[in-house]
Scaffold this motif. Structure first.
Motif, mmCIF file in Angstrom:
data_model
loop_
_atom_site.group_PDB
_atom_site.id
_atom_site.type_symbol
_atom_site.label_atom_id
_atom_site.label_comp_id
_atom_site.label_asym_id
_atom_site.label_seq_id
_atom_site.Cartn_x
_atom_site.Cartn_y
_atom_site.Cartn_z
ATOM 1 N N SER A 104 19.083 3.545 13.585
ATOM 2 C CA SER A 104 18.237 2.909 12.574
ATOM 3 C C SER A 104 18.549 1.427 12.454
ATOM 4 N N ALA A 105 19.834 1.086 12.484
ATOM 5 C CA ALA A 105 20.242 -0.317 12.404
ATOM 6 C C ALA A 105 19.728 -1.103 13.600
ATOM 7 N N ALA A 106 19.755 -0.467 14.784
ATOM 8 C CA ALA A 106 19.260 -1.132 15.992
ATOM 9 C C ALA A 106 17.765 -1.413 15.870
ATOM 10 N N TYR A 107 17.012 -0.439 15.381
ATOM 11 C CA TYR A 107 15.575 -0.644 15.181
ATOM 12 C C TYR A 107 15.325 -1.757 14.165
ATOM 13 N N TYR A 108 16.014 -1.714 13.042
ATOM 14 C CA TYR A 108 15.797 -2.694 11.980
ATOM 15 C C TYR A 108 16.093 -4.102 12.476
ATOM 16 N N ARG A 109 17.226 -4.242 13.152
ATOM 17 C CA ARG A 109 17.617 -5.560 13.662
ATOM 18 C C ARG A 109 16.618 -6.057 14.712
ATOM 19 N N ALA A 110 16.251 -5.185 15.647
ATOM 20 C CA ALA A 110 15.347 -5.598 16.719
ATOM 21 C C ALA A 110 13.967 -5.969 16.176
ATOM 22 N N LEU A 111 13.470 -5.240 15.191
ATOM 23 C CA LEU A 111 12.176 -5.559 14.602
ATOM 24 C C LEU A 111 12.209 -6.916 13.899
ATOM 25 N N ASN A 112 13.308 -7.201 13.208
ATOM 26 C CA ASN A 112 13.424 -8.487 12.524
ATOM 27 C C ASN A 112 13.590 -9.637 13.506
ATOM 28 N N LEU B 98 19.130 -0.230 39.538
ATOM 29 C CA LEU B 98 17.865 0.451 39.303
ATOM 30 C C LEU B 98 17.167 -0.164 38.085
ATOM 31 N N PRO B 99 15.842 -0.394 38.140
ATOM 32 C CA PRO B 99 15.136 -0.928 36.966
ATOM 33 C C PRO B 99 15.351 -0.044 35.735
ATOM 34 N N VAL B 100 15.639 -0.693 34.617
ATOM 35 C CA VAL B 100 15.955 0.009 33.374
ATOM 36 C C VAL B 100 14.739 0.000 32.448
ATOM 37 N N LEU B 101 14.477 1.163 31.829
ATOM 38 C CA LEU B 101 13.466 1.288 30.781
ATOM 39 C C LEU B 101 14.196 1.578 29.474
ATOM 40 N N PRO B 102 14.492 0.558 28.671
ATOM 41 C CA PRO B 102 15.227 0.759 27.420
ATOM 42 C C PRO B 102 14.285 1.257 26.324
ATOM 43 N N ALA B 103 14.411 2.511 25.972
ATOM 44 C CA ALA B 103 13.419 3.158 25.107
ATOM 45 C C ALA B 103 13.225 2.425 23.787
ATOM 46 N N THR B 104 14.310 2.104 23.109
ATOM 47 C CA THR B 104 14.189 1.472 21.799
ATOM 48 C C THR B 104 13.579 0.083 21.913
ATOM 49 N N THR B 105 14.036 -0.695 22.878
ATOM 50 C CA THR B 105 13.499 -2.042 23.065
ATOM 51 C C THR B 105 11.999 -2.004 23.310
ATOM 52 N N LEU B 106 11.564 -1.074 24.156
ATOM 53 C CA LEU B 106 10.137 -0.941 24.438
ATOM 54 C C LEU B 106 9.362 -0.467 23.207
ATOM 55 N N HIS B 107 9.945 0.483 22.469
ATOM 56 C CA HIS B 107 9.311 1.016 21.266
ATOM 57 C C HIS B 107 9.111 -0.086 20.230
ATOM 58 N N VAL B 108 10.146 -0.891 20.043
ATOM 59 C CA VAL B 108 10.074 -1.990 19.079
ATOM 60 C C VAL B 108 9.016 -3.009 19.495
ATOM 61 N N GLY C 270 7.210 8.289 23.889
ATOM 62 C CA GLY C 270 6.869 8.723 25.236
ATOM 63 C C GLY C 270 5.677 7.973 25.807
ATOM 64 N N ASP C 271 4.687 7.690 24.968
ATOM 65 C CA ASP C 271 3.524 6.937 25.428
ATOM 66 C C ASP C 271 3.915 5.505 25.778
ATOM 67 N N VAL C 272 4.763 4.921 24.944
ATOM 68 C CA VAL C 272 5.204 3.545 25.170
ATOM 69 C C VAL C 272 5.965 3.439 26.491
ATOM 70 N N VAL C 273 6.883 4.377 26.725
ATOM 71 C CA VAL C 273 7.674 4.361 27.953
ATOM 72 C C VAL C 273 6.783 4.586 29.168
ATOM 73 N N ALA C 274 5.854 5.525 29.068
ATOM 74 C CA ALA C 274 4.958 5.797 30.192
ATOM 75 C C ALA C 274 4.142 4.564 30.546
ATOM 76 N N ASP C 275 3.653 3.861 29.544
ATOM 77 C CA ASP C 275 2.887 2.642 29.801
ATOM 78 C C ASP C 275 3.751 1.599 30.506
ATOM 79 N N ALA C 276 5.011 1.454 30.045
ATOM 80 C CA ALA C 276 5.911 0.474 30.652
ATOM 81 C C ALA C 276 6.229 0.840 32.093
ATOM 82 N N ALA C 277 6.446 2.131 32.348
ATOM 83 C CA ALA C 277 6.745 2.584 33.704
ATOM 84 C C ALA C 277 5.571 2.301 34.638
ATOM 85 N N LYS C 278 4.372 2.590 34.178
ATOM 86 C CA LYS C 278 3.193 2.364 35.015
ATOM 87 C C LYS C 278 2.968 0.872 35.248
ATOM 88 N N ASP C 279 3.194 0.071 34.210
ATOM 89 C CA ASP C 279 3.044 -1.376 34.366
ATOM 90 C C ASP C 279 4.025 -1.921 35.402
#
Length: 230
Positions: free
Chosen positions: A15-23, A210-220, A105-114
């Protein structure tokens, strides 16, 4: 600016990671003293993990749905679950509210396809790796997944729950996770999903080839796109 609703507490480090990243993201995009409009409801992680161990997922869904309804009542325009593992009950949560759920899951899938990826490795909790709810979601979006050897699931899960959710980031754990990611590469993964917020405390793109898909970063980032009208 839309108001972002957050269901958190899974864990509070997440939760703290989400809050900080959003701000930070809002400040980077808008400058000055800008900050996002947020409504958050957090749950008791101990209660949820006990229910998870007992495989009482319907009850978990009920608890998270209640939290989502409180966020909706607080004025949120859309909803995020600040977790990967508990997206297992995302449909139950989404059905409980009248505001949209921005599904990780939708956010990650979009990033992977991009990024031109068709097969992604998944590192996360035992549930995220072995249950199949993520793999099924990605398959519906045309993506294949590979997960670590089942023999590695327990120690990864232990590292998450006994180290990372407490903010303990250990080099020995990082080295071992990097080895597992290399094994996923050997098995055909074209990129790797860091499928747990706390894993992003441990692993970054600089740690692996290997290319990284960071779920929280992408979600934010997706949440800010929506909230700020990008």
């Amino acid at each position: 600016m839309q108001t972002i609703g957050l269901v958190g507490g899974m864990s509070w480090e997440s939760s703290a990671a989400y809050y900080r990243a959003l701000n930070l993201g809002t400040r980077e995009r808008q400058g000055g003293l800008a900050s996002p409009r947020l409504v958050m409801s957090t749950v008791d992680f101990a209660e949820l993990t006990a229910l998870e161990e007992a495989e009482r997922w319907d009850q978990i869904g009920t608890l998270l749905a209640d939290a989502a309804r409180s966020v909706e009542r607080g004025g949120a325009d859309f909803l995020l679950l600040c977790t990967t593992t508990f997206h297992k009950v995302a449909d139950q949560v989404a059905d409980a509210v009248d505001i949209p759920l921005l599904h990780l899951g939708d956010v990650v899938a979009d990033a992977a396809k991009d990024a031109g990826l068709s097969t992604i490795g998944v590192i996360g909790t035992t549930v995220a790796m072995s249950d199949g709810f993520l793999a099924g979601h990605f398959a519906d979006r045309g993506l294949e997944t590979v997960v670590p050897d089942p023999a590695d699931h327990d120690w990864i899960n232990t590292a998450i729950y006994e180290e990372l959710v407490h903010g303990h980031v250990l080099d020995r754990t990082r080295r071992r996770v990097v080895e597992v990611i290399d094994q996923l590469w050997d098995r055909g993964a074209e990129g790797v999903l860091l499928g747990c917020t706390e894993i992003e405390l441990l692993i970054g793109q600089s740690d692996v080839d290997l290319p990284v898909l960071p779920a929280t970063t992408l979600h934010v980032a997706a949440a800010l796109d929506r909230a700020l009208g990008a």
